[in-house]
Design an enzyme around this catalytic site. Structure first.
Site, PDB file in Angstrom:
ATOM      1  N   HIS A 121       0.809  -1.213   0.000  1.00 52.85           N
ATOM      2  CA  HIS A 121       0.000   0.000   0.000  1.00 52.85           C
ATOM      3  C   HIS A 121       0.843   1.263   0.000  1.00 52.85           C
ATOM      4  O   HIS A 121       0.299   2.366  -0.084  1.00 52.85           O
ATOM      5  CB  HIS A 121      -0.926   0.015   1.213  1.00 52.85           C
ATOM      6  CG  HIS A 121      -1.978  -1.047   1.167  1.00 52.85           C
ATOM      7  ND1 HIS A 121      -2.726  -1.414   2.275  1.00 52.85           N
ATOM      8  CD2 HIS A 121      -2.417  -1.836   0.153  1.00 52.85           C
ATOM      9  CE1 HIS A 121      -3.576  -2.372   1.946  1.00 52.85           C
ATOM     10  NE2 HIS A 121      -3.395  -2.657   0.660  1.00 52.85           N
ATOM     11  N   ASP A 122       2.167   1.114   0.103  1.00 55.06           N
ATOM     12  CA  ASP A 122       3.043   2.288   0.184  1.00 55.06           C
ATOM     13  C   ASP A 122       3.745   2.576  -1.141  1.00 55.06           C
ATOM     14  O   ASP A 122       4.789   3.221  -1.168  1.00 55.06           O
ATOM     15  CB  ASP A 122       4.091   2.086   1.284  1.00 55.06           C
ATOM     16  CG  ASP A 122       4.630   3.414   1.807  1.00 55.06           C
ATOM     17  OD1 ASP A 122       3.833   4.344   2.003  1.00 55.06           O
ATOM     18  OD2 ASP A 122       5.853   3.518   2.012  1.00 55.06           O
ATOM     19  N   ALA A 123       3.174   2.121  -2.245  1.00 59.42           N
ATOM     20  CA  ALA A 123       3.780   2.343  -3.569  1.00 59.42           C
ATOM     21  C   ALA A 123       3.377   3.721  -4.088  1.00 59.42           C
ATOM     22  O   ALA A 123       2.473   3.867  -4.905  1.00 59.42           O
ATOM     23  CB  ALA A 123       3.349   1.249  -4.539  1.00 59.42           C
TER      24      ALA A 123
END
Length: 431
Positions: free
Chosen positions: A299-301
């Site tokens: 989710h941190d892309a």
């Protein structure tokens, strides 16, 4: 009061970063502009700073240069060590801007970077020194303040540019290039070294273009070693220029998330179309990166986790890096850094959202659907095989089994949604 740092790119003086009354500006050097005009393949400093004679104001200058620095708490600790304000990008770059991502070096006027053919100075570390360094990194990011060290990498995670040679680790001194990035465990994120190592190995098993990553250990302490794709390996490691998508699109690092004004996926694909030739291979690779990150729960892309790499053949999409399953941790957000169509949460992404994403990114919805299904059907088997290889190598960790389960659930859900004859918007989904 005006202060200046000379900006060097690939060993050539490219311009000047100035701070006047607390505000930044950047000016290209006249001789570099003349060379650029005569050479259309000349590497730019940034897509957001196109060659021109007029200086760039702070609004245009800051995204690229601030994007070279650590973020968040790490930036604050560096500032404290250097005894400067955490808001002072110029002072931070003056303190640690010698070995940055890509091929940028910032030096005081009158100084010149180390010649590529000059012997590189490395402070090699024994086991005790390496352990001490791992202890120091959370307290003093980039080992700021150490004599001979001016190292900087973007991001909020602890990491350090190092030189890796067979079974030893060293610190590059006096502007020497590093060859790897060392990442210790992330505080409060159980098994982060194993998580990222596994996800990167899984991407490689899927035949994605990915930075080479390996798990290492010193006296029962594990860390991740990532081979730098912006360095050419060899006897004398040479720099290659790169910039992340936030830098290329002129987005400041504190706005890297889409919800804060950072790049969207549509803007990311448009950037590749505009900068790469031919663009089709890079667009397909970027599509694979997006799908892979969604299915592993990364989710941190955000915009700083994709980059352009400048080669002799021009700009290319850099290999995948910083792939880590954040969705496996209940304490971390279930909100993706970049929306898929109108959805930030993977659990809410239906077939129509993937189709809308394709349209927004100027891709064929039918081809995108085919590619998603291809990855979703192959990924679980590769995940199980990668887990087996990690356990056989002594790199097993309980978090890895949880990641495999999450991947299996996400792939099964995505396959069902993309192959259903009618959309079922009420279907329960893993977060």
């Amino acid at each position: 009061m005006a202060r200046h740092l000379e900006v060097w790119l690939l060993g050539a003086h490219i311009g000047t970063l100035a701070q006047v009354d607390g505000r930044l500006s950047f000016s290209y050097a006249a001789d570099w502009l003349a060379q650029s005009a005569a050479n259309l393949d000349h590497t730019p400093l940034s897509q957001s700073l196109p060659p021109r004679a007029e200086p760039f104001d702070e609004r245009a200058t800051r995204p690229f240069f601030a994007g070279l620095l650590p973020e968040g708490a790490k930036r604050k600790l560096v500032a404290q060590t250097l005894h400067v304000s955490r808001q002072n990008d110029y002072a931070l770059l003056d303190g640690i801007g010698g070995e940055c991502a890509g091929a940028v070096t910032l030096l005081e006027p009158g100084q010149t970077p180390q010649a590529p053919e000059a012997p590189h100075t490395v402070r090699w570390l024994d086991a005790a020194q390496l352990l001490h360094m791992l202890d120091e990194m959370p307290l003093r990011p980039m080992l700021a303040g150490d004599e001979g060290l001016r190292l900087s990498l973007a991001g909020a995670q602890d990491k350090l540019p190092v030189v890796a040679d067979v079974d030893r680790i060293g610190l590059p001194l006096f502007g020497a290039p590093s060859s790897h990035i060392l990442k210790p465990p992330i505080a409060g994120v159980e098994g982060s070294v194993f998580n990222e190592g596994f996800c990167m190995a899984l991407a490689a098993a899927l035949k994605l273009d990915v930075a080479q990553t390996n798990i290492h250990r010193v006296r029962e302490r594990h860390y991740l070693l990532v081979e730098r794709y912006d360095r050419q390996p060899g006897v004398q490691s040479q720099r290659l220029h790169q910039e992340d998508f936030c830098q290329a699109l002129g987005a400041a690092p504190e706005t890297k998330y889409q919800s804060e004004g950072g790049p969207t996926l549509a803007e990311a694909f448009e950037l590749l179309r505009r900068t790469t030739r031919p663009s089709a291979p890079h667009i397909l690779r970027m599509l694979d990166f997006v799908v892979f990150n969604a299915l592993i729960g990364n989710h941190d892309a955000h915009g700083k986790n994709f980059s352009l790499l400048y080669t002799r053949k021009g700009a290319v999409l850099a290999p995948l890096y910083d792939a880590l399953s954040t969705a496996v941790y209940p304490s971390l957000t279930d909100k993706m850094a970049m929306k898929i169509a109108s959805k930030y949460k993977f659990s809410e992404v239906q077939a129509r959202h993937w189709a809308q994403f394709a349209t927004d990114a100027a891709l064929s919805p039918a081809q995108v659907k085919k590619r998603i299904l291809n990855i979703a059907r192959r990924l679980p088997e590769h995940a199980r095989a990668t887990l087996a290889s990690f356990e056989a190598a002594g790199n097993g960790h309980p978090i890895l089994g949880q990641i495999v389960t999450l991947i299996e659930q996400r792939c099964a859900l995505t396959t069902r949604r993309l192959t259903a004859t009618t959309a079922d918007d009420t279907e329960e989904a893993p977060s």
